[in-house]
Design a protein around this motif. Sequence first.
Motif, PDB file in Angstrom:
ATOM      1  N   MET A   1       0.859  -1.174  -0.110  1.00 34.24           N
ATOM      2  CA  MET A   1      -0.080   0.072  -0.174  1.00 34.24           C
ATOM      3  C   MET A   1       0.874   1.171   0.024  1.00 34.24           C
ATOM      4  N   GLU A   2       0.631   2.237  -1.107  1.00 36.68           N
ATOM      5  CA  GLU A   2       1.412   3.141  -0.982  1.00 36.68           C
ATOM      6  C   GLU A   2       0.780   4.459  -0.344  1.00 36.68           C
ATOM      7  N   VAL A   3       1.793   5.173   0.287  1.00 35.72           N
ATOM      8  CA  VAL A   3       1.230   6.243   1.170  1.00 35.72           C
ATOM      9  C   VAL A   3       1.268   7.503   0.296  1.00 35.72           C
ATOM     10  N   SER A   4      -0.022   8.296   0.252  1.00 36.81           N
ATOM     11  CA  SER A   4       0.007   9.397  -0.303  1.00 36.81           C
ATOM     12  C   SER A   4       0.333  10.845   0.499  1.00 36.81           C
ATOM     13  N   TRP A   5       1.521  11.151   0.281  1.00 30.05           N
ATOM     14  CA  TRP A   5       1.851  12.276   1.066  1.00 30.05           C
ATOM     15  C   TRP A   5       0.979  13.524   0.953  1.00 30.05           C
ATOM     16  N   SER A   6       0.389  13.660  -0.368  1.00 29.30           N
ATOM     17  CA  SER A   6      -0.430  14.611  -0.091  1.00 29.30           C
ATOM     18  C   SER A   6      -1.789  14.635   0.705  1.00 29.30           C
ATOM     19  N   THR A   7      -2.154  13.539   0.362  1.00 24.95           N
ATOM     20  CA  THR A   7      -3.587  13.009   1.161  1.00 24.95           C
ATOM     21  C   THR A   7      -3.152  13.294   2.611  1.00 24.95           C
ATOM     22  N   PHE A   8      -1.975  12.863   3.239  1.00 23.91           N
ATOM     23  CA  PHE A   8      -1.466  12.673   4.400  1.00 23.91           C
ATOM     24  C   PHE A   8      -1.398  14.153   5.145  1.00 23.91           C
ATOM     25  N   VAL A   9      -0.871  15.087   4.125  1.00 19.90           N
ATOM     26  CA  VAL A   9      -0.730  16.557   4.538  1.00 19.90           C
ATOM     27  C   VAL A   9      -1.909  17.261   4.503  1.00 19.90           C
ATOM     28  N   LEU A  10      -3.096  16.865   3.532  1.00 20.96           N
ATOM     29  CA  LEU A  10      -4.442  17.109   3.713  1.00 20.96           C
ATOM     30  C   LEU A  10      -4.985  16.611   4.719  1.00 20.96           C
ATOM     31  N   GLU A  11      -4.831  15.581   5.233  1.00 18.06           N
ATOM     32  CA  GLU A  11      -5.511  15.157   6.684  1.00 18.06           C
ATOM     33  C   GLU A  11      -5.095  16.001   7.939  1.00 18.06           C
ATOM     34  N   ILE A  12      -3.682  16.191   7.758  1.00 14.87           N
ATOM     35  CA  ILE A  12      -3.035  16.974   8.890  1.00 14.87           C
ATOM     36  C   ILE A  12      -3.706  18.384   8.742  1.00 14.87           C
ATOM     37  N   ILE A  13      -3.712  18.999   7.708  1.00 16.22           N
ATOM     38  CA  ILE A  13      -4.297  19.986   7.695  1.00 16.22           C
ATOM     39  C   ILE A  13      -5.765  20.044   7.987  1.00 16.22           C
ATOM     40  N   ASN A  14      -6.574  19.153   7.899  1.00 13.99           N
ATOM     41  CA  ASN A  14      -7.865  19.127   8.056  1.00 13.99           C
ATOM     42  C   ASN A  14      -7.986  18.969   9.483  1.00 13.99           C
ATOM     43  N   PHE A  15      -7.044  18.167  10.032  1.00 12.40           N
ATOM     44  CA  PHE A  15      -7.133  17.890  11.432  1.00 12.40           C
ATOM     45  C   PHE A  15      -6.891  19.248  12.236  1.00 12.40           C
ATOM     46  N   LEU A  16      -5.903  19.872  11.793  1.00 10.22           N
ATOM     47  CA  LEU A  16      -5.280  21.037  12.613  1.00 10.22           C
ATOM     48  C   LEU A  16      -6.646  22.272  12.391  1.00 10.22           C
ATOM     49  N   VAL A  17      -7.119  22.242  11.101  1.00 13.38           N
ATOM     50  CA  VAL A  17      -8.248  23.351  10.995  1.00 13.38           C
ATOM     51  C   VAL A  17      -9.407  22.641  12.090  1.00 13.38           C
ATOM     52  N   LEU A  18      -9.986  21.256  12.004  1.00 12.68           N
ATOM     53  CA  LEU A  18     -10.759  21.064  12.880  1.00 12.68           C
ATOM     54  C   LEU A  18     -10.462  21.255  14.274  1.00 12.68           C
ATOM     55  N   VAL A  19      -9.159  21.066  14.812  1.00  9.19           N
ATOM     56  CA  VAL A  19      -8.811  21.532  16.250  1.00  9.19           C
ATOM     57  C   VAL A  19      -8.968  22.851  16.269  1.00  9.19           C
ATOM     58  N   TRP A  20      -8.679  23.844  15.223  1.00  9.17           N
ATOM     59  CA  TRP A  20      -8.714  25.188  15.661  1.00  9.17           C
ATOM     60  C   TRP A  20     -10.135  25.657  15.791  1.00  9.17           C
ATOM     61  N   ILE A  21     -11.196  24.964  14.742  1.00  5.97           N
ATOM     62  CA  ILE A  21     -12.392  25.463  14.768  1.00  5.97           C
ATOM     63  C   ILE A  21     -12.876  24.957  16.193  1.00  5.97           C
ATOM     64  N   LEU A  22     -12.570  23.416  16.546  1.00  3.68           N
ATOM     65  CA  LEU A  22     -13.067  23.207  17.787  1.00  3.68           C
ATOM     66  C   LEU A  22     -12.704  24.117  19.190  1.00  3.68           C
ATOM     67  N   LYS A  23     -11.367  24.343  18.846  1.00  4.43           N
ATOM     68  CA  LYS A  23     -10.958  25.193  20.105  1.00  4.43           C
ATOM     69  C   LYS A  23     -11.637  26.758  19.891  1.00  4.43           C
ATOM     70  N   HIS A  24     -11.793  27.140  18.793  1.00  2.00           N
ATOM     71  CA  HIS A  24     -12.365  28.497  18.686  1.00  2.00           C
ATOM     72  C   HIS A  24     -13.719  28.753  18.907  1.00  2.00           C
ATOM     73  N   PHE A  25     -14.371  27.662  18.430  1.00  2.00           N
ATOM     74  CA  PHE A  25     -15.857  27.651  18.434  1.00  2.00           C
ATOM     75  C   PHE A  25     -16.546  26.820  19.283  1.00  2.00           C
ATOM     76  N   LEU A  26     -15.881  25.942  20.042  1.00  2.00           N
ATOM     77  CA  LEU A  26     -16.359  24.924  21.027  1.00  2.00           C
ATOM     78  C   LEU A  26     -15.542  24.958  22.447  1.00  2.00           C
ATOM     79  N   TYR A  27     -14.519  24.608  22.161  1.00  2.00           N
ATOM     80  CA  TYR A  27     -13.719  24.448  23.576  1.00  2.00           C
ATOM     81  C   TYR A  27     -13.789  25.688  24.417  1.00  2.00           C
ATOM     82  N   ARG A  28     -13.420  26.930  23.877  1.00  2.00           N
ATOM     83  CA  ARG A  28     -13.340  28.168  24.357  1.00  2.00           C
ATOM     84  C   ARG A  28     -14.670  28.552  25.073  1.00  2.00           C
TER      85      ARG A  28
END
Length: 249
Positions: A1-28
């Motif tokens: 199975m080949e790892v798509s680094w672009s996808t991995f990077v996008l997932e990381i970006i999505n996760f960071l965006v999600l964390v920012w959104i959660l921190k900004h709009f939910l956690y705070r």
Amino acid sequence: MEVSWSTFVLEIINFLVLVWILKHFLYRPVLDVIARRRAAIDRSLSEAETMKTEAADMRRQYEGRLEAWEQERQAARETLNSEMETKRREGLQKLDAELSTARQRAEVADARHLAEAERSMEVTALQQGAAFAARLLRQGAGPDTQKRLVQLLIDELGSLPANTVAAIRHQYGDTPDGAVIHSAFILEDEQRAALERALHETLLPDGTALHHELDSSLLAGVRITVGDWQLGANVQDELRGFAELARHE
């Protein structure tokens, strides 16, 4: 199975965006809510502690007031008992004084009644004695009685104190015009001379004229009159003295 680094990077970006959104709009907001709740709880705890403290203070004040009220009630009870005892003693003293006064009045009334009864008996006895003496004097009045009365008057004139003689002379004045000797019976010459001599030596100035008159109302004895002044040694005057004494008593 080949790892798509672009996808991995996008997932990381999505996760960071999600964390920012959660921190900004939910956690705070949740943290803010939790902070506000905690602050509210702290305020509630503080208020509860304050209320507890106030309740404790109020309880202490209430207990203090209860103790003070109990002391005041005890003091009021003692004061009332003292006043009642004072009133009772005063009432007993007043009653004793009234009873003592009543006893004294009763004793005085009894003594007065007894004295009045004794006085009445004395007056009755005096009146009876005066009446008896008057009867005896009337029955025994005669020349012999007059002779004894005149001699008694002569003896008394010779024994009069100087101050008494001066007082008698002052009553009828310094220079009487004369004197009248009333007698129930005619005086014997010797006794008449003795009586005149005794009068001149004691009561009357030398040269005072003496006049003799009969007065059967005297019963026995003589009465000497110098102006408005009289000297009596006779049964009639003695009877009058008895009657006046009995009437006075």
